[in-house]
Scaffold this motif. Structure first.
Motif, PDB file in Angstrom:
ATOM      1  N   THR A 263       1.076  -1.256  -0.717  1.00 24.22           N
ATOM      2  CA  THR A 263      -0.337  -0.031   0.224  1.00 24.22           C
ATOM      3  C   THR A 263       0.699   1.452  -0.472  1.00 24.22           C
ATOM      4  O   THR A 263       1.121   2.225  -0.743  1.00 24.22           O
ATOM      5  CB  THR A 263      -0.653   0.415   1.559  1.00 24.22           C
ATOM      6  OG1 THR A 263      -1.716  -1.012   1.068  1.00 24.22           O
ATOM      7  CG2 THR A 263      -2.107   1.537   1.199  1.00 24.22           C
ATOM      8  N   VAL A 264       1.734   1.752   0.955  1.00 21.87           N
ATOM      9  CA  VAL A 264       2.030   1.997   0.570  1.00 21.87           C
ATOM     10  C   VAL A 264       3.809   2.264  -0.530  1.00 21.87           C
ATOM     11  O   VAL A 264       3.466   3.634  -1.139  1.00 21.87           O
ATOM     12  CB  VAL A 264       4.117   2.188   1.595  1.00 21.87           C
ATOM     13  CG1 VAL A 264       5.038   3.058   1.878  1.00 21.87           C
ATOM     14  CG2 VAL A 264       3.158   2.441   3.767  1.00 21.87           C
ATOM     15  N   GLN A 265       4.472   1.225  -0.577  1.00 22.02           N
ATOM     16  CA  GLN A 265       5.462   1.739  -2.159  1.00 22.02           C
ATOM     17  C   GLN A 265       3.813   2.065  -3.614  1.00 22.02           C
ATOM     18  O   GLN A 265       4.424   3.368  -3.576  1.00 22.02           O
ATOM     19  CB  GLN A 265       5.505   0.305  -2.795  1.00 22.02           C
ATOM     20  CG  GLN A 265       6.206   0.202  -4.469  1.00 22.02           C
ATOM     21  CD  GLN A 265       6.995   0.991  -4.304  1.00 22.02           C
ATOM     22  OE1 GLN A 265       8.326   1.428  -2.719  1.00 22.02           O
ATOM     23  NE2 GLN A 265       7.671   1.125  -5.226  1.00 22.02           N
ATOM     24  N   SER A 266       2.690   1.836  -3.134  1.00 22.24           N
ATOM     25  CA  SER A 266       1.715   2.166  -4.473  1.00 22.24           C
ATOM     26  C   SER A 266       1.700   3.209  -4.501  1.00 22.24           C
ATOM     27  O   SER A 266       0.948   4.188  -5.393  1.00 22.24           O
ATOM     28  CB  SER A 266       0.382   0.689  -4.211  1.00 22.24           C
ATOM     29  OG  SER A 266      -0.916   1.772  -5.523  1.00 22.24           O
ATOM     30  N   ALA A 267       1.150   3.870  -2.888  1.00 21.37           N
ATOM     31  CA  ALA A 267       0.794   5.615  -2.672  1.00 21.37           C
ATOM     32  C   ALA A 267       2.138   6.843  -3.218  1.00 21.37           C
ATOM     33  O   ALA A 267       1.883   8.145  -3.842  1.00 21.37           O
ATOM     34  CB  ALA A 267       0.566   5.140  -0.868  1.00 21.37           C
ATOM     35  N   LEU A 268       3.307   5.559  -2.888  1.00 15.83           N
ATOM     36  CA  LEU A 268       4.344   6.562  -3.276  1.00 15.83           C
ATOM     37  C   LEU A 268       4.785   6.684  -4.821  1.00 15.83           C
ATOM     38  O   LEU A 268       4.796   7.316  -5.546  1.00 15.83           O
ATOM     39  CB  LEU A 268       5.379   6.212  -2.989  1.00 15.83           C
ATOM     40  CG  LEU A 268       5.898   6.686  -1.265  1.00 15.83           C
ATOM     41  CD1 LEU A 268       6.994   5.020  -1.065  1.00 15.83           C
ATOM     42  CD2 LEU A 268       6.210   7.798  -0.861  1.00 15.83           C
ATOM     43  N   MET A 269       4.515   5.679  -5.228  1.00 13.64           N
ATOM     44  CA  MET A 269       4.410   5.817  -6.841  1.00 13.64           C
ATOM     45  C   MET A 269       2.975   6.823  -7.798  1.00 13.64           C
ATOM     46  O   MET A 269       3.333   6.973  -8.594  1.00 13.64           O
ATOM     47  CB  MET A 269       4.200   4.080  -7.630  1.00 13.64           C
ATOM     48  CG  MET A 269       5.401   3.375  -7.015  1.00 13.64           C
ATOM     49  SD  MET A 269       5.021   1.333  -7.457  1.00 13.64           S
ATOM     50  CE  MET A 269       4.854   1.643  -9.495  1.00 13.64           C
ATOM     51  N   ALA A 270       1.745   7.051  -7.369  1.00 12.33           N
ATOM     52  CA  ALA A 270       0.766   7.364  -8.030  1.00 12.33           C
ATOM     53  C   ALA A 270       1.348   8.694  -6.738  1.00 12.33           C
ATOM     54  O   ALA A 270       0.251   9.970  -8.687  1.00 12.33           O
ATOM     55  CB  ALA A 270      -0.581   6.983  -7.161  1.00 12.33           C
ATOM     56  N   ASP A 271       1.882   9.524  -6.179  1.00 15.66           N
ATOM     57  CA  ASP A 271       1.770  10.156  -5.807  1.00 15.66           C
ATOM     58  C   ASP A 271       2.749  11.658  -5.902  1.00 15.66           C
ATOM     59  O   ASP A 271       3.376  12.244  -5.817  1.00 15.66           O
ATOM     60  CB  ASP A 271       1.312  10.390  -4.359  1.00 15.66           C
ATOM     61  CG  ASP A 271       0.244  10.472  -4.003  1.00 15.66           C
ATOM     62  OD1 ASP A 271      -0.829  10.704  -5.156  1.00 15.66           O
ATOM     63  OD2 ASP A 271      -0.731  10.174  -2.873  1.00 15.66           O
ATOM     64  N   SER A 272       3.945  10.267  -5.812  1.00 16.04           N
ATOM     65  CA  SER A 272       5.604  11.379  -5.682  1.00 16.04           C
ATOM     66  C   SER A 272       6.482  10.744  -6.286  1.00 16.04           C
ATOM     67  O   SER A 272       7.711  11.331  -6.185  1.00 16.04           O
ATOM     68  CB  SER A 272       5.911  10.906  -3.868  1.00 16.04           C
ATOM     69  OG  SER A 272       5.128  11.625  -3.187  1.00 16.04           O
ATOM     70  N   LEU A 273       6.509   9.535  -6.632  1.00 17.34           N
ATOM     71  CA  LEU A 273       6.876   9.328  -7.791  1.00 17.34           C
ATOM     72  C   LEU A 273       6.817   8.635  -9.071  1.00 17.34           C
ATOM     73  O   LEU A 273       6.257   7.607  -9.138  1.00 17.34           O
ATOM     74  CB  LEU A 273       8.242   7.737  -7.163  1.00 17.34           C
ATOM     75  CG  LEU A 273       8.415   7.643  -5.257  1.00 17.34           C
ATOM     76  CD1 LEU A 273       8.798   6.404  -5.125  1.00 17.34           C
ATOM     77  CD2 LEU A 273       9.969   8.337  -5.945  1.00 17.34           C
ATOM     78  N   PRO A 274       6.979   9.514 -10.157  1.00 18.82           N
ATOM     79  CA  PRO A 274       6.218   9.656 -11.392  1.00 18.82           C
ATOM     80  C   PRO A 274       7.209   8.798 -12.079  1.00 18.82           C
ATOM     81  O   PRO A 274       8.458   8.373 -11.716  1.00 18.82           O
ATOM     82  CB  PRO A 274       6.740  11.251 -11.947  1.00 18.82           C
ATOM     83  CG  PRO A 274       7.494  11.274 -10.794  1.00 18.82           C
ATOM     84  CD  PRO A 274       7.681  11.264  -9.517  1.00 18.82           C
ATOM     85  N   LYS A 275       6.474   7.903 -12.928  1.00 20.07           N
ATOM     86  CA  LYS A 275       7.104   6.834 -13.528  1.00 20.07           C
ATOM     87  C   LYS A 275       8.416   7.987 -14.888  1.00 20.07           C
ATOM     88  O   LYS A 275       8.273   8.277 -15.206  1.00 20.07           O
ATOM     89  CB  LYS A 275       6.232   5.745 -14.955  1.00 20.07           C
ATOM     90  CG  LYS A 275       7.015   5.194 -16.205  1.00 20.07           C
ATOM     91  CD  LYS A 275       5.554   4.838 -16.441  1.00 20.07           C
ATOM     92  CE  LYS A 275       6.504   3.261 -17.707  1.00 20.07           C
ATOM     93  NZ  LYS A 275       5.378   2.795 -18.373  1.00 20.07           N
ATOM     94  N   VAL A 276       9.463   6.477 -14.367  1.00 17.33           N
ATOM     95  CA  VAL A 276      10.752   7.569 -15.335  1.00 17.33           C
ATOM     96  C   VAL A 276      11.285   6.334 -16.795  1.00 17.33           C
ATOM     97  O   VAL A 276      10.847   5.694 -16.716  1.00 17.33           O
ATOM     98  CB  VAL A 276      12.128   7.147 -14.324  1.00 17.33           C
ATOM     99  CG1 VAL A 276      13.260   8.124 -15.288  1.00 17.33           C
ATOM    100  CG2 VAL A 276      11.765   8.115 -12.871  1.00 17.33           C
ATOM    101  N   GLY A 277      10.846   7.069 -17.827  1.00 12.73           N
ATOM    102  CA  GLY A 277      11.703   6.680 -19.094  1.00 12.73           C
ATOM    103  C   GLY A 277      10.203   6.081 -19.476  1.00 12.73           C
ATOM    104  O   GLY A 277       8.941   5.844 -18.971  1.00 12.73           O
ATOM    105  N   ASN A 278      10.455   5.171 -20.670  1.00 13.07           N
ATOM    106  CA  ASN A 278       9.237   4.981 -21.458  1.00 13.07           C
ATOM    107  C   ASN A 278       8.381   3.637 -20.989  1.00 13.07           C
ATOM    108  O   ASN A 278       9.527   3.279 -20.344  1.00 13.07           O
ATOM    109  CB  ASN A 278       9.593   4.687 -22.860  1.00 13.07           C
ATOM    110  CG  ASN A 278      10.120   5.705 -23.578  1.00 13.07           C
ATOM    111  OD1 ASN A 278       9.314   6.620 -23.284  1.00 13.07           O
ATOM    112  ND2 ASN A 278      11.006   5.602 -24.750  1.00 13.07           N
TER     113      ASN A 278
END
Length: 239
Positions: free
Chosen positions: A224-239
């Motif tokens: 849950t924490v990893q998912s929340a961080l990826m959604a809000d503060s860790l945008p996808k890098v690269g293609n």
């Protein structure tokens, strides 16, 4: 228990990997940079999500299915973490969520786990680690990825915790700073960066109990924490 011989072997292997990595980076980057006079690491690309990362330290993280009981900035070592007590909705289960977001373009993960151990000893006068193992879990949203983490039991003078630790990245997570370093260096050649957040989840458990009994809960919170961080503060890098 942690095997000293295994720890030494892992430390030696990490040193070899680091040396090979530095040689590789020198071969593909330093020589061209020396010739052209454009040194990549003098002015690294900006962190596009830096504002959102800094907000974590001020306000904590919204964790779906959990409510924040308390959130403060906690000095651990020479850095300020977000210390957040969270409670599972419609349940008495609580956990302590420690988050260290990247603070600037030159900021990098280094000795966070050692600093938490020192903070634990200072706060509770004892921080004995046992039943340590490497752990893996998969996150489905907002994109599927895998996280590797440290999972162990920490015994203090007053409490016992199941602890889960890793560096959260846009494409997953790992407890080793080397994984971030490699990913970030490769991203910089595309004029991008790999932001990171140090995560340490502490779940109260029975004194001197078996930490494996807590794993299903720890895995669920970690996902849950990893998912929340990826959604809000860790945008996808690269293609």
């Amino acid at each position: 228990m942690i095997s000293l011989s295994k720890f030494l072997k892992e430390s030696q292997w990490n040193q070899v990997v680091a040396l090979l990595l530095l040689l590789l980076l020198f071969a593909i980057g330093a020589v061209p940079g020396y010739v052209t006079g454009k040194w990549q690491w003098k002015q690294p690309p900006p962190i596009t999500s830096l504002k959102a990362l800094k907000e974590i330290r001020n306000s904590g993280l919204t964790v779906p299915g959990w409510q924040t009981v308390e959130q403060v900035q906690q000095e651990i070592g020479e850095q300020k973490w977000s210390l957040q007590v969270i409670k599972k909705q419609d349940s008495p289960i609580q956990a302590v969520l420690l988050l260290l977001p990247q603070n600037g373009p030159m900021d990098q993960p280094e000795v966070e786990w050692t600093e938490i151990q020192g903070w634990g000893k200072l706060r509770w006068r004892k921080w004995d680690v046992a039943q340590y193992r490497s752990a893996k879990f998969t996150v489905k949203q907002p994109r599927e990825t895998q996280v590797e983490a440290k999972f162990f039991r920490a015994v203090t003078q007053k409490d016992t915790f199941a602890v889960l630790q890793w560096y959260a990245l846009p494409h997953g997570g790992n407890p080793s700073p080397l994984r971030w370093f490699l990913a970030d260096q490769l991203a910089q050649w595309r004029r991008q960066r790999v932001p990171w957040v140090g995560v340490s989840i502490m779940i109260p458990m029975e004194p001197f109990g078996q930490v494996e009994k807590i794993w299903p809960l720890a895995e669920s919170i970690g996902q849950t924490v990893q998912s929340a961080l990826m959604a809000d503060s860790l945008p996808k890098v690269g293609n």
